[in-house]
Design a protein around this motif. Structure first.
Motif, PDB file in Angstrom:
ATOM      1  N   SER A   1      -7.194  -1.838  -6.022  1.00 47.24           N
ATOM      2  CA  SER A   1      -6.842  -2.835  -5.014  1.00 47.24           C
ATOM      3  C   SER A   1      -6.671  -4.204  -5.649  1.00 47.24           C
TER       4      SER A   1
ATOM      5  N   ALA B   1      -6.478   1.882   1.262  1.00 47.12           N
ATOM      6  CA  ALA B   1      -7.236   0.693   0.873  1.00 47.12           C
ATOM      7  C   ALA B   1      -6.421  -0.227  -0.027  1.00 47.12           C
ATOM      8  N   VAL B   2      -5.701   0.358  -0.965  1.00 47.97           N
ATOM      9  CA  VAL B   2      -4.934  -0.454  -1.915  1.00 47.97           C
ATOM     10  C   VAL B   2      -3.807  -1.199  -1.209  1.00 47.97           C
TER      11      VAL B   2
ATOM     12  N   ASP C   1      -3.627  -1.846   1.999  1.00 45.23           N
ATOM     13  CA  ASP C   1      -4.260  -2.828   2.892  1.00 45.23           C
ATOM     14  C   ASP C   1      -4.521  -4.128   2.146  1.00 45.23           C
ATOM     15  N   ALA C   2      -5.048  -4.007   0.924  1.00 40.99           N
ATOM     16  CA  ALA C   2      -5.393  -5.200   0.141  1.00 40.99           C
ATOM     17  C   ALA C   2      -4.145  -6.013  -0.189  1.00 40.99           C
TER      18      ALA C   2
ATOM     19  N   THR D   1      -3.058  -6.143  -6.083  1.00 41.51           N
ATOM     20  CA  THR D   1      -2.904  -7.450  -5.436  1.00 41.51           C
ATOM     21  C   THR D   1      -2.478  -8.514  -6.442  1.00 41.51           C
TER      22      THR D   1
ATOM     23  N   ASP E   1      -3.013  -9.797   1.738  1.00 44.37           N
ATOM     24  CA  ASP E   1      -3.305 -10.896   0.800  1.00 44.37           C
ATOM     25  C   ASP E   1      -2.674 -12.195   1.310  1.00 44.37           C
TER      26      ASP E   1
END
Length: 424
Positions: free
Chosen positions: A315, A351-352, A354-355, A319, A359
């Motif tokens: 993640s 999750a990745v 989402d991050a 980002t 951002d």
């Protein structure tokens, strides 16, 4: 049924796909550990033989660290920047960028970067040729014996090449990456870099004892993946963003819809705009580069929940990599975001992504209406390998399989993919 076998020989795993060339369907896929410590052909042959069928073989490779490229340009913000962008789009890791007149110190820095290939650029067509000729002369008299691709001012490119070949250096002359201010032409240089990679680099990495592996490889893996992204973008009127998180590097690819004002209007970039672009971050990853990811997260004040958790590392790496890629890129209008890499394919995709898409403190504008997918079957590299000779099969492969939807994706994916992420 006519079939093709597409193989990506990575630094860690060798992935193979069996594809139906008639409709582009994914028949089967497999992966085995890459056998770089002995002979990469052992793993390649094992992957191919484990498939339930055979066909014409298409191979790409990033084993042995892939392609290391150094760029030598005229002015850092213009031709050197253009050369840097073109090198990244050709699937290379750009390990060094030099601008202006080379001197002893800059040649030493160039040598220290250990490039496989040098991209020599400088000057628009018909403009100043002195810097290009000076730099060709310095490279010719240095002890750095590496292939050189000359992609600068066409008025003096042949003279620059003559200086290099006169000292025994392998040289390829191709079209200027920046023929006019604001006009970026990556195609000829990208093709030339690919050919030099295949001819001089693959065989020189001692990945295999004989010549067979070098004869099989058609592209560097990042070049193949970018070609796959281009196929995907070509079948949609929307922008595409791909984030590929690996153990050693995190690569970001974007294919944007061209903007007339940015091409010819007052907002155009003097170094040109690359609508299909890749960046590679050699300090961001979840294994070898995990310490780099942790350091970068601390520097950017990005919370890293657990430095030992692969999903948390992926993640953070994704980002930060997208933040770097987004500099000067209008990603807000991207409508399809794809995640790739082992952590994402094995449950960490939600999750990745989402991050990345959440951002709001990174200094860039995330896409606000993007559908989200995972390249679970790793078909983008295979589609890129097929795109030149079998464009319909490449398009069918992407629309029919391999991209599975994650939570929050919604809607359709490009054309021919329904809401479940399977063929419609």
């Amino acid at each position: 049924m006519t079939q093709a076998v597409c193989v990506d020989v990575g630094s860690t795993y060798t992935k193979a796909c069996l594809v139906d060339l008639g409709g582009g369907g994914l028949v089967a896929r497999t992966e085995v550990p890459t056998t770089a410590a002995t002979d990469v052909l052992t793993g390649l042959d094992a992957a191919v033989s484990s498939l339930p069928g055979s066909g014409e073989l298409h191979v790409c490779s990033s084993a042995g660290g892939g392609l290391r490229l150094a760029v030598v340009g005229y002015e850092r913000l213009v031709t050197a920047s253009a050369g840097h962008r073109v090198g990244l789009s050709a699937g290379a890791t750009v390990v060094h960028v030099a601008a202006g007149l080379l001197d002893g110190r800059s040649v030493s820095s160039l040598k220290a970067s250990r490039p496989d290939v040098i991209l020599l650029v400088g000057g628009t067509d018909g403009g100043d040729g002195d810097v290009l000729l000076h730099n060709a002369r310095r490279l010719a008299t240095s002890r750095l014996r590496r292939p050189v691709v000359v992609a600068g001012n066409s008025s003096v490119a042949a003279d620059a090449a003559a200086l290099l070949t006169g000292r025994g250096l392998p040289v390829t002359v191709t079209g200027n990456v920046l023929p006019r201010i604001g006009v970026l032409d990556p195609g000829p240089a990208r093709a030339a870099i690919r050919e030099v990679f295949l001819r001089h680099v693959i065989g020189g990495k001692r990945l295999s004892r004989g010549p067979r592996f070098a004869s099989l490889v058609r592209a560097a893996t990042p070049d193949a993946v970018l070609a796959g992204v281009e196929v995907l973008a070509g079948h949609s009127t929307e922008g595409v963003l791909l984030i590929d998180v690996g153990g050693a590097t995190t690569d970001v690819y974007s294919a944007l819809v061209p903007d007339a004002e940015e091409e010819t209007g007052p907002r155009r970039d003097v170094a040109g705009t690359l609508w299909r672009m890749r960046t590679v971050e050699g300090d961001l990853g979840v294994a070898v580069s995990a310490p780099g990811t942790a350091a970068a997260a601390a520097a950017e004040r990005l919370p890293l929940r657990d430095p030992g958790d692969p999903v948390a590392l992926a993640s953070a790496a994704a980002t930060i990599a997208v933040r770097r890629h987004a500099r000067g890129r209008a990603l807000r209008d991207v409508r399809l975001v794809i995640g790739s890499g082992g952590v994402l394919r094995h449950g960490g995709g939600d999750a990745v992504l989402d991050a990345v898409l959440g951002d709001l403190a990174g200094g860039w504008a995330p896409p606000d209406r993007a559908r989200r997918m995972i390249d679970k079957d790793y078909v983008l590299a295979a589609a890129g390998l097929l795109s030149a000779e079998h464009p319909q099969a490449a398009a069918g492969l992407l629309s029919g399989s391999g991209l599975s939807q994650v939570r929050g994706g919604g809607g359709e994916v490009g054309r021919g993919v329904n809401r479940s992420g399977t063929a419609g």
